[in-house]
Every structure is written in structure tokens, then in C-alpha cells.
Motif scaffolding. Structure first.
Motif, short mmCIF file in Angstrom:
data_model
loop_
_atom_site.label_atom_id
_atom_site.label_comp_id
_atom_site.label_asym_id
_atom_site.label_seq_id
_atom_site.Cartn_x
_atom_site.Cartn_y
_atom_site.Cartn_z
N GLN A 53 -16.11 58.20 -17.86
CA GLN A 53 -16.85 57.48 -16.82
C GLN A 53 -17.74 56.39 -17.42
OE1 GLN A 53 -18.93 60.56 -14.71
NE2 GLN A 53 -17.09 61.34 -13.70
N THR A 55 -17.89 53.24 -18.84
CA THR A 55 -17.02 52.07 -19.00
C THR A 55 -17.44 51.21 -20.20
OG1 THR A 55 -18.40 50.88 -17.39
CG2 THR A 55 -16.41 51.96 -16.56
N THR A 59 -14.98 50.30 -23.24
CA THR A 59 -14.72 48.91 -23.60
C THR A 59 -14.91 48.69 -25.09
OG1 THR A 59 -15.47 48.16 -21.42
CG2 THR A 59 -15.40 46.52 -23.17
#
Length: 267
Positions: A53, A55, A59
Motif C-alpha cells: 500500500q 506507493t 516507486t
């Protein structure tokens, strides 16, 4: 002799235990519901859910993998070309000089290399970020590939090349159909070594990252200063599994490339 064999096996087991115990300790506590690495309170997958969860962290992982794959690919191409240039250098002094310059980059401290790249990129106006990290990773990976490929080139018999030329092959055909297939294990070894070094690097990357771009090693370092959450344990566990899969994949690739040769010899 038996006693020495038992002692050597015990020593080997001890070394592997010292190397892998911290990794398995870290993986074990990635399933801890307590949130610390001091006491295991219960089994949970919450840290893995939290990881997927996050992000921003995902990334950063993607950035790290992209940098590693690109730098390993480019450095493998340059490393193979460099190994060929060293092998076929006409003057022995030139060959020894090129090999020495290649080895200097390997033994140089990462801090010096990182600081040098920082000064270079600042002087020529390259903005610190994706490009600077990629260039730096390519630069320190090329010498590794050269050292992986060069021994395979040196063990190759020149009679294979002369035979191909006598049969009418062009120099390009000799390169693509004789030399490159023969040194394929060295190329794969160089690629995976470059990939590993890129994924693992911290010191050089720390100097050449800029605002808005970072890699996993630098991010974990910054998180560790504030206190590491167990989702980092979960990420480390997944990366360890991914690395093991790479190693197993490389093992089967090398076995597959050796099998046809062995079948040809038996015939």
C-alpha cells in the motif's frame, strides 16, 4: 582424513550460519504482529499489506530495479567490448595499461568514486537524479563485466577463429557466431554481477542522487536513522527471495548452455 573432512564441513556450516542467520532473523520478524524485532508476539501479514500500500516505497523499488537492469545491460555491452579491446591490443604495454586502469576502478573506495562523480556531474552541469545515478552505476559496473568476460576470451583457442575465417566467415560472423556464443557464460556472469552490484550499491548512489529521485539502499539508510518499520523487513524478505530466484535462474542457464557441449563430446 575423515576428521579433517568433518571439521571442514563444520567450519563451512558455521560460516553459512554467520552469513545467513541475520537475514533469516530479519525475515522471521517480518511476520511479527508486535511491530518490533525484540519479541515475537504472533503471526501476521500486515507488514506485507502495508508494504504493497506504500506507493512511494514501491516507486523507489521500481526505480532501483530499472536502474539495475539498464546499467547492467549497458555495462555488459561495454564490458564485452572492453574485454575484446584488452585481449586484442597489439602492444603488451597497452594491454597491461588498460587492464590496470580497469582494476583500479574495482579496488578504489566507493566513497572516492562517489565524490568524484558528484564533482564531475556538478562541473559539466548534469542534474543529479536518474541520469546521474544510471551513469555512475554503468561506470563502476563495466570493470566487473570485463573481469568476468576476459578469462573466457583468454581460454578460447585462436584456431576456432582461424578456422571460421578460412571457411569464408566475415569478422562480424566470427564475432557473432564464434566468439560471443563461446563466452556466453562469462557474459551472463558479468550481467548478473553488474545487476547485483547496482542493486546493492549505497556509497556511490548516496553522492549522486538528487531531490525527487532515490534508490532503495539510500531510502533504507534514511529510514534507519528514524527507526525502521517492519514493512522494511517484509521488503527485504521479498528482495531476498527475488535474489535467490536470480541465482537459481543463472544456475539453470549455465547448465543448459553446458549441456549441448557435453552431448557433443560424448558423440
Amino acid at each position: 582424513m575423515k576428521k579433517n573432512s568433518v571439521l571442514s564441513k563444520m567450519y563451512l556450516v558455521l560460516i553459512f550460519f554467520i552469513l545467513y542467520a541475520p537475514i533469516f532473523y530479519l525475515i522471521f520478524y517480518s511476520f511479527n504482529s508486535g511491530g518490533t524485532m525484540y519479541q515475537f508476539e504472533g503471526f501476521t501479514l500486515n507488514w506485507y499489506r502495508e508494504l504493497f500500500q506504500d506507493t512511494r516505497l514501491l516507486t523507489i523499488v521500481l526505480n532501483t530495479v530499472i536502474i539495475a537492469l539498464l546499467s547492467a545491460t549497458v555495462s555488459t555491452i561495454l564490458g564485452v567490448a572492453g574485454a575484446l579491446a584488452i585481449l586484442y591490443a597489439r602492444k603488451r604495454r597497452v594491454k597491461n595499461t588498460l587492464l590496470s586502469l580497469n582494476n583500479v576502478l574495482i579496488v578504489s573506495p566507493d566513497v572516492i568514486i562517489g565524490a568524484s562523480f558528484l564533482i564531475l556531474f556538478t562541473m559539466i552541469g548534469i542534474k543529479l537524479g536518474f541520469i546521474s545515478v544510471l551513469l555512475a552505476h554503468i561506470a563502476f559496473s563495466v570493470p566487473i563485466v570485463v573481469l568476468m568476460v576476459l578469462p573466457k576470451l583468454e581460454e578460447m583457442s585462436e584456431s576456432m577463429i582461424y578456422a571460421a575465417l578460412d571457411l569464408g566467415a566475415s569478422r562480424f560472423d566470427v564475432l557473432t557466431k564464434v566468439i560471443l556464443p563461446y563466452i556466453t557464460p562469462g557474459i551472463f556472469a558479468g550481467f548478473f554481477m553488474a545487476l547485483t552490484y547496482s542493486l546493492d550499491d549505497f556509497a556511490v548512489t548516496f553522492f549522486v542522487t538528487g531531490n525527487g529521485f532515490t534508490t532503495l539502499s539510500v531510502e533504507i539508510y534514511s529510514l534507519a536513522r528514524r527507526g525502521v518499520s517492519l514493512n522494511i523487513n517484509a521488503l527485504s524478505a521479498l528482495l531476498f527471495v527475488f535474489t535467490m530466484l536470480l541465482v537459481v535462474g543463472y544456475y539453470f542457464i549455465t547448465k543448459k548452455s553446458e549441456k549441448p557441449r557435453g552431448m557433443g563430446v560424448r558423440q
